[in-house]
Write a protein that holds these residues in place. Structure first.
Motif, short mmCIF file in Angstrom:
data_model
loop_
_atom_site.label_atom_id
_atom_site.label_comp_id
_atom_site.label_asym_id
_atom_site.label_seq_id
_atom_site.Cartn_x
_atom_site.Cartn_y
_atom_site.Cartn_z
N ALA A 293 0.82 -1.04 0.01
CA ALA A 293 0.06 -0.10 0.17
C ALA A 293 0.78 1.34 -0.31
N GLU A 294 1.81 1.06 0.84
CA GLU A 294 2.78 2.32 0.71
C GLU A 294 3.62 2.58 -0.57
N ILE A 295 3.76 1.35 -1.18
CA ILE A 295 4.45 1.76 -2.64
C ILE A 295 3.59 2.09 -3.51
N ARG A 296 2.41 1.71 -3.38
CA ARG A 296 1.30 2.44 -4.57
C ARG A 296 1.22 3.95 -4.12
N ARG A 297 1.04 4.24 -2.85
CA ARG A 297 0.98 5.80 -2.42
C ARG A 297 1.92 6.51 -2.91
N ALA A 298 3.30 6.09 -2.63
CA ALA A 298 4.61 6.62 -2.83
C ALA A 298 4.63 6.72 -4.60
N GLU A 299 4.26 5.96 -5.32
CA GLU A 299 4.31 5.99 -6.91
C GLU A 299 3.31 7.07 -7.25
N GLU A 300 2.11 7.27 -6.78
CA GLU A 300 1.30 8.08 -7.36
C GLU A 300 1.76 9.50 -6.80
N GLU A 301 2.37 9.57 -5.42
CA GLU A 301 2.69 10.89 -5.05
C GLU A 301 3.94 11.42 -6.07
N GLY A 302 4.73 10.66 -6.47
CA GLY A 302 5.89 11.03 -7.05
C GLY A 302 5.90 11.04 -8.53
N GLN A 303 4.60 10.87 -9.03
CA GLN A 303 4.39 10.69 -10.58
C GLN A 303 4.42 12.34 -11.37
N PHE A 304 4.69 12.42 -12.49
CA PHE A 304 4.82 13.66 -13.25
C PHE A 304 3.37 14.13 -13.70
N THR A 305 2.56 12.96 -13.63
CA THR A 305 1.22 13.43 -14.06
C THR A 305 0.11 12.78 -13.00
N GLU A 306 -0.92 13.68 -12.85
CA GLU A 306 -1.98 13.27 -12.09
C GLU A 306 -3.31 13.02 -12.82
N THR A 307 -4.15 12.46 -12.25
CA THR A 307 -5.55 12.21 -12.72
C THR A 307 -6.45 13.29 -11.99
N SER A 308 -6.99 14.05 -12.73
CA SER A 308 -8.13 14.95 -12.07
C SER A 308 -9.34 14.82 -12.76
N GLN A 309 -10.31 14.24 -12.09
CA GLN A 309 -11.83 14.14 -12.48
C GLN A 309 -12.43 15.21 -12.89
N ARG A 310 -12.28 16.36 -12.01
CA ARG A 310 -12.90 17.71 -12.01
C ARG A 310 -12.38 18.48 -13.26
N ARG A 311 -11.11 18.34 -13.54
CA ARG A 311 -10.60 18.90 -14.60
C ARG A 311 -10.46 18.09 -16.09
N GLY A 312 -10.78 16.96 -15.76
CA GLY A 312 -11.09 16.04 -16.94
C GLY A 312 -9.75 15.43 -17.17
N GLY A 313 -9.76 14.02 -17.13
CA GLY A 313 -8.46 13.17 -17.67
C GLY A 313 -7.27 13.57 -16.88
#
Length: 266
Positions: free
Chosen positions: A142-162
């Motif tokens: 779980a911590e690996i998934r969390r750190a991977e998401e926090e360190g990504q160059f891109t992010e998914t935003s539902q409010r801004r779309g895609g």
């Protein structure tokens, strides 16, 4: 006629005396109860409440969580399995506080066993080696998934779309810490995968190595995750026998140079 009046007077006198006796009987028979003699209601007594503190995402127990009775100031701490016990009265509030997680409160209504789930506050926290090694496999994943998401160059935003580009996430301090934490956690996960198969037991079953020689051998010829991910049990036994033959040929000087595990083996 005179006889009837005498009987009536006698009856009245008897009734008065009987009533007086009955009154005295109740006076002495019923005990006097002071205000402090009544038992304290259960809601006013401290009761030991037992429960467990768990992580919401993984369901893993959280040790060393501080639990505070906000009414009395009494403190308790969860154990390794997440269990805690704290004295509390009905309708009092308990506060749960743990670094990296949102502080939460619980109003005690009933005294059955409670399960309290804490959620991450999203902050980037550096994890030392001891903390990583103490994690269960589920918590580590779980911590690996969390750190991977926090360190990504891109992010998914539902409010801004895609998906959107986030330079601040990549170049910011939190992003760098997350990527460093990700490497630490991933290295620990790989170490566990190797240790699960490359064990002292299987090596001792194939070689006469013990004590210091066994430790030196396991350090120098530690296989990689890539090799173990495709190697069968027969492949691993053959690897151990071949590397043991090479280990026997090492000079005392070469053995003395073995200090850290290498990852360039097949």
């Amino acid at each position: 006629m005179q006889c009837s009046r005498l009987i009536s007077a006698y009856s009245t006198e008897f009734s008065c005396k009987a009533l007086h006796v009955i009154t005295l009987f109740f006076w002495f028979a019923v005990p006097t109860v002071s205000a402090g003699a009544y038992p304290t209601p259960l809601a006013q007594q401290d009761t030991a409440l037992t429960g467990y503190v768990l992580e919401l995402e993984s369901g893993e127990p959280l040790p060393n969580v501080e639990i505070k009775n906000l009414a009395t100031g009494v403190l308790a701490e969860s154990r390794a399995d997440g269990q805690f016990t704290i004295p509390v009265k009905k309708n009092q509030r308990l506060q749960f506080e743990y670094p990296g997680y949102r502080t939460d409160t619980l109003v005690v209504i009933e005294f059955d066993i409670k399960r309290v789930y804490l959620t991450s506050d999203g902050s980037a926290i550096r994890i030392d080696e001891v903390q990583i090694q103490a994690m269960t496999d589920t918590r580590l994943a779980a911590e690996i998934r969390r750190a991977e998401e926090e360190g990504q160059f891109t992010e998914t935003s539902q409010r801004r779309g895609g998906v959107r580009i986030s330079p601040s996430r990549w170049f910011g301090n939190e992003g760098r810490q997350a990527r460093q934490r990700y490497k630490q956690l991933l290295a620990e996960q790989e170490r566990r995968k190797i240790d699960a198969r490359f064990t002292p037991e299987i090596i001792r079953s194939l070689t006469p190595l013990t004590d210091e020689d066994l430790e030196l051998y396991m350090t120098k010829y530690r296989p990689t995750v890539g090799f173990l991910s495709t190697a069968s049990d027969a492949d691993l036994r053959l690897y151990i026998m071949d590397t043991y033959a090479a280990f026997k040929k090492l000079t005392p000087e070469q053995r003395a140079e073995i200090k850290a595990p290498k990852t360039d083996n097949p």
